[in-house]
Design a protein around this motif. Structure first.
Motif, PDB file in Angstrom:
ATOM      1  N   ASP A 291       1.291   6.826   9.676  1.00  0.00           N
ATOM      2  CA  ASP A 291       2.515   6.717   8.870  1.00  0.00           C
ATOM      3  C   ASP A 291       3.738   6.544   9.762  1.00  0.00           C
ATOM      4  N   ALA A 292       3.774   7.291  10.869  1.00  0.00           N
ATOM      5  CA  ALA A 292       4.891   7.157  11.803  1.00  0.00           C
ATOM      6  C   ALA A 292       4.947   5.750  12.378  1.00  0.00           C
ATOM      7  N   LEU A 293       3.779   5.205  12.724  1.00  0.00           N
ATOM      8  CA  LEU A 293       3.735   3.827  13.210  1.00  0.00           C
ATOM      9  C   LEU A 293       4.139   2.852  12.108  1.00  0.00           C
ATOM     10  N   GLY A 294       3.844   3.216  10.847  1.00  0.00           N
ATOM     11  CA  GLY A 294       4.255   2.373   9.729  1.00  0.00           C
ATOM     12  C   GLY A 294       5.764   2.225   9.671  1.00  0.00           C
ATOM     13  N   ARG A 295       6.480   3.282  10.018  1.00  0.00           N
ATOM     14  CA  ARG A 295       7.937   3.200  10.030  1.00  0.00           C
ATOM     15  C   ARG A 295       8.449   2.320  11.170  1.00  0.00           C
ATOM     16  N   LEU A 296       7.575   2.039  12.134  1.00  0.00           N
ATOM     17  CA  LEU A 296       7.915   1.105  13.196  1.00  0.00           C
ATOM     18  C   LEU A 296       7.400  -0.300  12.901  1.00  0.00           C
ATOM     19  N   GLY A 297       6.872  -0.496  11.680  1.00  0.00           N
ATOM     20  CA  GLY A 297       6.439  -1.834  11.274  1.00  0.00           C
ATOM     21  C   GLY A 297       4.962  -2.102  11.395  1.00  0.00           C
ATOM     22  N   TRP A 298       4.166  -1.119  11.882  1.00  0.00           N
ATOM     23  CA  TRP A 298       2.725  -1.309  12.048  1.00  0.00           C
ATOM     24  C   TRP A 298       2.018  -0.864  10.762  1.00  0.00           C
ATOM     25  N   ARG A 299       1.403  -1.780  10.049  1.00  0.00           N
ATOM     26  CA  ARG A 299       0.760  -1.462   8.766  1.00  0.00           C
ATOM     27  C   ARG A 299      -0.707  -1.116   9.009  1.00  0.00           C
ATOM     28  N   SER A 300      -0.913   0.057   9.509  1.00  0.00           N
ATOM     29  CA  SER A 300      -2.250   0.508   9.872  1.00  0.00           C
ATOM     30  C   SER A 300      -3.091   0.791   8.630  1.00  0.00           C
ATOM     31  N   PRO A 301      -4.406   0.473   8.681  1.00  0.00           N
ATOM     32  CA  PRO A 301      -5.294   0.832   7.575  1.00  0.00           C
ATOM     33  C   PRO A 301      -5.639   2.321   7.556  1.00  0.00           C
TER      34      PRO A 301
ATOM     35  N   LEU B 128       0.815  -1.217   0.000  1.00  0.00           N
ATOM     36  CA  LEU B 128       0.000   0.000   0.000  1.00  0.00           C
ATOM     37  C   LEU B 128       0.845   1.261   0.000  1.00  0.00           C
ATOM     38  N   GLN B 129       1.960   1.233   0.714  1.00  0.00           N
ATOM     39  CA  GLN B 129       2.733   2.447   0.921  1.00  0.00           C
ATOM     40  C   GLN B 129       4.189   2.072   1.143  1.00  0.00           C
ATOM     41  N   ASP B 130       5.100   2.914   0.675  1.00  0.00           N
ATOM     42  CA  ASP B 130       6.525   2.628   0.815  1.00  0.00           C
ATOM     43  C   ASP B 130       6.903   2.397   2.277  1.00  0.00           C
ATOM     44  N   MET B 131       7.523   1.250   2.562  1.00  0.00           N
ATOM     45  CA  MET B 131       8.173   1.028   3.852  1.00  0.00           C
ATOM     46  C   MET B 131       9.650   1.354   3.737  1.00  0.00           C
ATOM     47  N   ALA B 132      10.129   1.416   2.498  1.00  0.00           N
ATOM     48  CA  ALA B 132      11.501   1.824   2.192  1.00  0.00           C
ATOM     49  C   ALA B 132      11.440   2.594   0.884  1.00  0.00           C
ATOM     50  N   PRO B 133      12.346   3.538   0.648  1.00  0.00           N
ATOM     51  CA  PRO B 133      12.292   4.329  -0.581  1.00  0.00           C
ATOM     52  C   PRO B 133      12.304   3.456  -1.830  1.00  0.00           C
ATOM     53  N   GLY B 134      11.355   3.724  -2.737  1.00  0.00           N
ATOM     54  CA  GLY B 134      11.307   3.004  -4.003  1.00  0.00           C
ATOM     55  C   GLY B 134      10.603   1.669  -3.969  1.00  0.00           C
ATOM     56  N   GLU B 135      10.019   1.286  -2.835  1.00  0.00           N
ATOM     57  CA  GLU B 135       9.391  -0.034  -2.734  1.00  0.00           C
ATOM     58  C   GLU B 135       8.182  -0.157  -3.662  1.00  0.00           C
ATOM     59  N   LEU B 136       7.330   0.855  -3.694  1.00  0.00           N
ATOM     60  CA  LEU B 136       6.163   0.803  -4.574  1.00  0.00           C
ATOM     61  C   LEU B 136       6.579   0.659  -6.038  1.00  0.00           C
ATOM     62  N   GLU B 137       7.536   1.458  -6.457  1.00  0.00           N
ATOM     63  CA  GLU B 137       7.989   1.407  -7.841  1.00  0.00           C
ATOM     64  C   GLU B 137       8.563   0.037  -8.182  1.00  0.00           C
ATOM     65  N   ALA B 138       9.343  -0.520  -7.280  1.00  0.00           N
ATOM     66  CA  ALA B 138       9.969  -1.817  -7.536  1.00  0.00           C
ATOM     67  C   ALA B 138       8.931  -2.936  -7.609  1.00  0.00           C
ATOM     68  N   VAL B 139       8.033  -2.990  -6.621  1.00  0.00           N
ATOM     69  CA  VAL B 139       7.080  -4.098  -6.539  1.00  0.00           C
ATOM     70  C   VAL B 139       5.995  -4.000  -7.605  1.00  0.00           C
ATOM     71  N   HIS B 140       5.487  -2.795  -7.828  1.00  0.00           N
ATOM     72  CA  HIS B 140       4.342  -2.636  -8.737  1.00  0.00           C
ATOM     73  C   HIS B 140       4.727  -2.430 -10.189  1.00  0.00           C
ATOM     74  N   HIS B 141       5.919  -1.901 -10.440  1.00  0.00           N
ATOM     75  CA  HIS B 141       6.278  -1.568 -11.825  1.00  0.00           C
ATOM     76  C   HIS B 141       7.508  -2.338 -12.310  1.00  0.00           C
ATOM     77  N   THR B 142       8.671  -2.080 -11.690  1.00  0.00           N
ATOM     78  CA  THR B 142       9.909  -2.643 -12.226  1.00  0.00           C
ATOM     79  C   THR B 142       9.867  -4.169 -12.252  1.00  0.00           C
TER      80      THR B 142
ATOM     81  N   THR C 271      -2.643   8.926  -5.962  1.00  0.00           N
ATOM     82  CA  THR C 271      -1.632   8.406  -5.035  1.00  0.00           C
ATOM     83  C   THR C 271      -0.569   7.640  -5.808  1.00  0.00           C
ATOM     84  N   GLU C 272       0.616   7.578  -5.227  1.00  0.00           N
ATOM     85  CA  GLU C 272       1.699   6.825  -5.861  1.00  0.00           C
ATOM     86  C   GLU C 272       1.377   5.342  -5.903  1.00  0.00           C
ATOM     87  N   PHE C 273       0.602   4.853  -4.950  1.00  0.00           N
ATOM     88  CA  PHE C 273       0.160   3.462  -4.995  1.00  0.00           C
ATOM     89  C   PHE C 273      -0.547   3.173  -6.316  1.00  0.00           C
ATOM     90  N   MET C 274      -1.538   3.996  -6.655  1.00  0.00           N
ATOM     91  CA  MET C 274      -2.303   3.775  -7.881  1.00  0.00           C
ATOM     92  C   MET C 274      -1.478   4.074  -9.136  1.00  0.00           C
TER      93      MET C 274
END
Length: 435
Positions: free
Chosen positions: A255-265, A82-96, A126-129
């Motif tokens: 989002d801050a919790l996401g950086r701690l590993g919590w993938r909140s909806p 859904l959202q980058d947990m690391a820079p470039g993750e969305l681009e890598a997983v969804h496109h590249t 959104t960058e996701f879409m």
């Protein structure tokens, strides 16, 4: 592709959508294997299913896919973030990775079924879409045979992301909280999505791109009401509509919790998608199949609901509260111990300890409390931190008994102080294990 002897590789196999799609493809008679990052998670979710370990973040060239496609006759991609947990993750997983997959499959004559998302495209908000849209475009241009399925809000027996948020909100007693109440939402049942994948693999669906959504949109408030009724909760006595200006700070915290590993909806992307609406055009799929997908009321009627679903919804609501309470309690315990160092040490010196030993013990265990209070905030450590909290609480009880046995003059006192905390830690541990 009419025969069912083909071997199908399902990417994102143990995810919310991937697991149900894999089961449906397997039930249709195909030889199925799953691909994902964690063999342990795959064994728990899909016991007995052949599994291939692979990470889309590392499968960015066509040649990277070659060993994974040996003996494969078809690929279904259900992977996504859904959202980058690391820079470039969305681009890598969804496109590249998908562009590389398309090229590798085109070279081998392997068809690809891509589970994308309704609204994915270059102009999305959104960058996701947008990244999903780039992956779809790369697959179309690859030369491989393809089906791009773009579901709306997916409703299934299990819950994740948007559907988990719906059930959490529906589980709130007495009142129904809602924000963006008028946001339009078109849903699809998991069974209809899986059936579309199977139809593509069996040759019953022409190649192309299809929005998989019900004919008529609902407001988010209507979807919540139907979800609440399906779960068997009594109707809310009142609806509390939160203003939209409250959403950015909530999303920022998520989002801050996401950086701690919590993938909140409640992260920024999820809220932005709801705000823009979950919509698609069902015309192409209806024209290709002669029928649409089940509307919201009917798809819920086809899903069993009972005590397990209500308990899961309540636990999803309670779990973050329990984790937060434990964190605050243990942090406060440690900080108060350091703040009141002299007073705490005096209790031990009164029992015969030396001053240095007493202070050292108080400092050590105060820092242990603070460490546990912080550890539960880091998602990968949270479940183990709960076990640590339970163990340390029981140690405190045993140590206090040895130092000040007179505290048991009233047995209820120490038990009331320790047992609730131990039980809360153990219950939270179990809730975290299920997520």
């Amino acid at each position: 592709m009419a025969g069912n002897t083909m071997r199908v590789l399902v990417l994102g196999a143990y995810g919310f959508i991937g697991a149900e799609v894999l089961r449906a493809v397997r039930a249709a008679g195909f030889d199925v294997a799953g691909l994902g990052r964690s063999a342990a998670q795959a064994a728990r979710v899909l016991p007995g299913v052949p599994f291939v370990k692979g990470d889309l973040l590392q499968l960015l060239r066509a040649e990277d896919w070659a060993p994974l496609l040996q003996g494969v006759d078809g690929v279904v991609n259900c992977a996504g973030v859904l959202q980058d947990m690391a820079p470039g993750e969305l681009e890598a997983v969804h496109h590249t990775a998908i562009a590389a997959l398309g090229a590798a499959c085109a070279a081998r004559g392997i068809p690809v079924v891509q589970v994308s998302a309704a609204g994915a495209g270059p102009e999305a908000g959104t960058e996701f879409m947008r990244s999903k849209g780039r992956g779809d475009a790369a697959l179309r241009a690859s030369g491989a045979a393809f089906w791009i399925l773009k579901p709306g809000l997916v409703i299934g027996q299990d819950a994740y992301g948007g559907t988990r948020l719906l059930r959490m909100l529906a589980a709130v007693p007495l009142v129904q909280p809602v924000a963006l109440a008028e946001a339009p939402v078109q849903c699809i049942g998991m069974a209809d999505l899986a059936a579309a994948v199977v139809a593509a693999l069996q040759g019953g669906l022409p190649q192309g791109t299809y929005d998989l959504v019900e004919d008529q949109p609902h407001t988010l408030e209507e979807v919540l009401a139907v979800t609440r009724a399906w779960l068997g909760f009594p109707p809310a006595r009142m609806t509390v509509r939160f203003p939209s200006w409250l959403l950015p700070p909530v999303a920022g915290c998520a989002d801050a919790l996401g950086r701690l590993g919590w993938r909140s909806p409640l992260r920024t992307t999820a809220i932005a998608e709801i705000q823009s609406g979950v919509r698609g055009d069902p015309a192409a799929y209806r024209a290709a199949t002669g029928q649409g997908v089940a509307p919201l009321n009917k798809l819920y009627h086809a899903l069993p609901s009972g005590r397990a679903q209500r308990l899961d919804a309540r636990m999803a609501l309670i779990m973050p509260i329990a984790a937060a309470v434990l964190s605050v309690f243990w942090l406060a315990s440690g900080l108060i111990g350091l703040w009141q160092l002299e007073a705490a040490a005096n209790m031990l010196t009164d029992a015969g300890w030396s001053g240095l030993l007493a202070k050292t013990s108080v400092v050590f265990w105060s820092l242990a409390d603070i460490a546990l209070g912080l550890a539960i905030l880091w998602r990968p450590w949270a479940a183990r931190a709960c076990l640590g909290m339970a163990a340390v609480s029981l140690f405190y009880l045993a140590a206090a008994t040895a130092v000040t046995p007179q505290m048991w003059a009233d047995p209820l006192g120490p038990l009331v102080k320790v047992v609730p905390g131990v039980l809360l830690a153990l219950i939270t541990h179990q809730l975290l294990q299920e997520r």
